[in-house]
Design an enzyme around this catalytic site. Structure first.
Site, short mmCIF file in Angstrom:
data_model
loop_
_atom_site.label_atom_id
_atom_site.label_comp_id
_atom_site.label_asym_id
_atom_site.label_seq_id
_atom_site.Cartn_x
_atom_site.Cartn_y
_atom_site.Cartn_z
NE ARG A 362 -3.58 -2.43 3.10
CZ ARG A 362 -4.41 -2.47 3.65
NH1 ARG A 362 -4.39 -1.31 4.51
NH2 ARG A 362 -5.02 -3.73 3.88
CD GLN A 380 -3.04 -8.01 6.07
OE1 GLN A 380 -4.21 -8.52 4.78
NE2 GLN A 380 -3.99 -6.84 6.35
CG ASP A 382 -6.41 -11.68 5.08
OD1 ASP A 382 -6.64 -11.32 6.02
OD2 ASP A 382 -5.96 -10.67 4.36
CG HIS A 384 -10.70 -13.34 4.19
ND1 HIS A 384 -9.69 -13.18 3.69
CD2 HIS A 384 -11.48 -12.18 3.98
CE1 HIS A 384 -9.18 -11.91 3.15
NE2 HIS A 384 -10.56 -11.59 3.92
CG HIS A 510 -12.72 -9.10 6.06
ND1 HIS A 510 -12.48 -8.44 4.46
CD2 HIS A 510 -14.13 -8.83 5.75
CE1 HIS A 510 -13.15 -8.60 3.43
NE2 HIS A 510 -14.27 -8.58 3.58
#
Length: 642
Positions: A362, A380, A382, A384, A510
């Site tokens: 980013r 991350q 991460d 889901h 998330h």
């Protein structure tokens, strides 16, 4: 004849409208002197605020959190007044309260120097001695714009012109200084007891790198000199623990201009990174997550379809190839839905938990980057979770159990929880929001931990819980999150076959525990002052010989410990043992194993801890057992001192 109800439940009647200051005076001269503001029916007001009807009133002093907020807000104006006394051409822009202090941005012809800060602070103290009254006034927008134009305050004019609506505006004035402000403020400049200016740096107007550079002066203010001194001591300790300095001193990582905001991990730093990642992989596998991996470059049309391009375009890196525009992945969620969409899913497949150590990029403005804490390239932990509406609460509860266990292993027991609910602009029916918010509330209440409700700050697609850690210096570090999403699966065509054979859209949760590895490792470095718990330490033990005669024994010892899975090295240099002990203690290696002729003869090692504690002589097996127990305790043992 207003009746005033005080916090202790007592009531006082007044024959005429009465100000907060007069109520304080009627209670006692000590309270009148200490009064900084008031809270009337829940609203924070100045002590000059007049009450003409029955109300609940609390007098705010320096002992209250609100009092500290008022002090800092007012002290920002004190600083701005001092700046303009010393530098009349300086223009005042914005000056909010921030954590532990305040700042003001100024437009001036040159950068302020440390010497300027000393002069500004001295002028602030002079203004305090003047004990100037601070008065609130109301002006129309037209009159306010005319006033600031006459004063040459172009930024204030721009600010006022950008405020929506046509209501009159409030201003606060002390002597010749006046500024736009909602307030409240302390009654006079004589109320300031303890403050200090801490730094000056450049800052772009409105945070936009295309705008002009301003000068941002940071300061802190407290209710007493004792509190200020304690804070300055914490700052000094934080400086010692700065992960950027420790990263260089301990040879963990570095940054350079050729890759701004992207870490170069050195061998020891990368070992920490790998230990953290391996640990999280084991945790996720044990909790029935399926690890996946998705591309770094994805056609820009997917980000347009998901809605990210319209909301985060300025934060996304893009590249063109073969006449197609691609985005470098800023987040993983749209890609996870692509994996879910491969093959028809049934309600029997849900919940389906995907996890990815997803590398994201980013764009962060150059002025906002801060070591590992804020970077442009990060990974991350991460995840889901695709589930039904009925499964939201149980999935959130399971996630929270996982999260708290992970935080305890890393040495964090103080976790703050916040629930952010529906914003004004959102998608989805209110009934869905009701169910999602209730499921998150029920999951929070089941923990028996306190949590804070933050109305209106949820994502546009669903409510969220944020998990923040308190480090050893009391600083709050937001890391984990779980968010309920009704929007993205629908938008990207995710479907499953329901029990009645209909096609339904799954709910998408998330979730992240650590957030980004980079930032979390930065938090760990500062929390432990670089002295990582043994399970995280890049080197868990170092073997030190006293003379060359012990070198062969040390090498065999090193090999044996490595074969048992420990991270061990040997320092066989021809240096004095005291020198080597000091050097590796500064490198914060948990165990120093000293070997002389006596240890070689007995097949033992002399064990020292990095804090200087002498554990005495141990056999190889005894030390392995001790080290294994230490590693198995994770970060739950008492924190080592750096």
């Amino acid at each position: 004849m207003p009746q005033i109800t005080l916090p202790d439940g007592s009531k006082r009647d007044y024959e005429n409208p009465v100000s907060v200051a007069e109520i304080a005076e009627s209670i006692g001269p000590g309270l009148a002197k200490a009064a900084l503001a008031g809270r009337v029916d829940g609203s924070l007001v100045d002590t000059s605020f007049t009450i003409d009807a029955d109300a609940e009133v609390a007098i705010i002093t320096e002992r209250d959190d609100d009092g500290l907020e008022v002090i800092r807000h007012s002290c920002a104006h004190l600083m701005a007044q001092a700046v303009q006394r010393l530098f009349p051409k300086a223009q005042v822009t914005v000056g909010p309260v921030v954590e532990d202090g305040f700042f003001y941005d100024f437009a001036f012809e040159r950068p302020f120097t440390p010497e300027d800060l000393q002069a500004i602070e001295q002028t602030m103290r002079s203004i305090v001695k003047e004990n100037l009254q601070i008065e609130r006034s109301i002006l129309s927008r037209k009159d306010a714009i005319a006033m600031f134009k006459k004063m040459g305050e172009d930024y204030k004019v721009e600010i006022i012109e950008g405020i929506p609506g046509d209501e009159d505006l409030s201003f606060y004035q002390q002597d010749d200084f006046i500024d736009l402000c909602r307030g409240p403020h302390v009654p006079s400049t004589g109320k300031f007891k303890a403050f200090k200016l801490t730094s000056v740096a450049g800052a772009y107007w409105r945070g936009n790198a295309e705008n002009e550079m301003l000068q941002r002066i940071h300061g802190t203010a407290w209710g007493s000199k004792k509190d200020l001194n304690l804070y300055l001591q914490r700052l000094e300790e934080a400086e010692k623990r700065d992960h950027r300095k420790l990263g260089k001193r301990l040879d963990l990582f570095h940054f350079q201009e050729e890759a701004p905001g992207m870490a170069f991990w050195h061998p020891k730093g990368w070992r920490i990174y790998q230990v953290v990642q391996d640990y999280m992989r084991q945790v996720q596998n044990a909790n029935r997550y399926k690890e996946i991996n998705t591309p770094q470059l994805v056609d820009y049309t997917l980000w347009e379809k998901s809605g990210h391009a319209s909301k985060f375009a300025e934060e996304m890196f893009s590249v063109e190839s073969d006449n197609r525009m691609y985005a470098i992945k800023p987040m993983n969620c749209p890609c996870h839905i692509q994996v879910f969409n491969q093959g028809l899913k049934s309600y029997r497949d849900l919940p389906l938990r995907f996890a990815e150590f997803g590398s994201c990029h980013r764009y962060e403005p150059s002025g906002s980057m801060h070591g590992l804490m804020r970077v442009r390239s990060f990974v991350q932990d991460d995840g889901h979770i695709f589930c039904t509406e009925d499964q939201i609460q149980s999935e959130v509860a399971d996630f929270m159990e996982l999260l708290f266990a992970v935080y305890r292993d890393f040495g964090f027991d103080d976790v703050m929880l916040r629930l952010s609910t529906r914003p004004e602009k959102r998608v989805g029916a209110d009934e869905l929001w009701d169910d999602a918010e209730q499921a998150l509330k029920d999951a929070l209440n089941a923990t028996s931990l306190p949590w804070e409700l933050v109305p209106g700050e949820g994502a546009f697609y669903g409510p969220k819980i944020e998990y923040s850690l308190k480090d050893c210096m009391g600083r709050v570090q937001q890391c984990g999150t779980i968010q309920v999403d009704f929007f993205l699966p629908e938008r990207l065509g995710a479907r499953y076959v329901a029990e009645d054979d209909s096609r339904k859209t799954p709910v998408m949760l998330h979730r992240a525990v650590l957030g980004s590895f980079e930032r979390f490792i930065g938090v760990l470095i500062e929390h432990f002052g670089g002295a990582m718990p043994t399970w995280l330490a890049p080197e868990q033990a170092i073997i030190l010989n006293i003379t060359d005669k012990q070198a062969e024994y040390c090498e065999k010892l090193q090999e044996s410990l490595k074969n048992k899975g420990f991270r061990v090295s040997a320092d066989l240099r021809n240096e004095k043992i005291g020198f080597k002990i000091r050097e590796h203690t500064l490198q914060k290696i948990p165990y120093l194993l000293v070997v002389g002729d006596k240890e070689v003869e007995s097949g033992t090692v002399a064990v020292r801890k990095r804090g200087g504690e002498d554990l005495g002589t141990m056999t190889f097996d005894d030390f392995c057992k001790h080290l294994s127990q230490d590693v198995a305790s994770f970060g739950r043992t008492p924190r080592p001192q750096p």
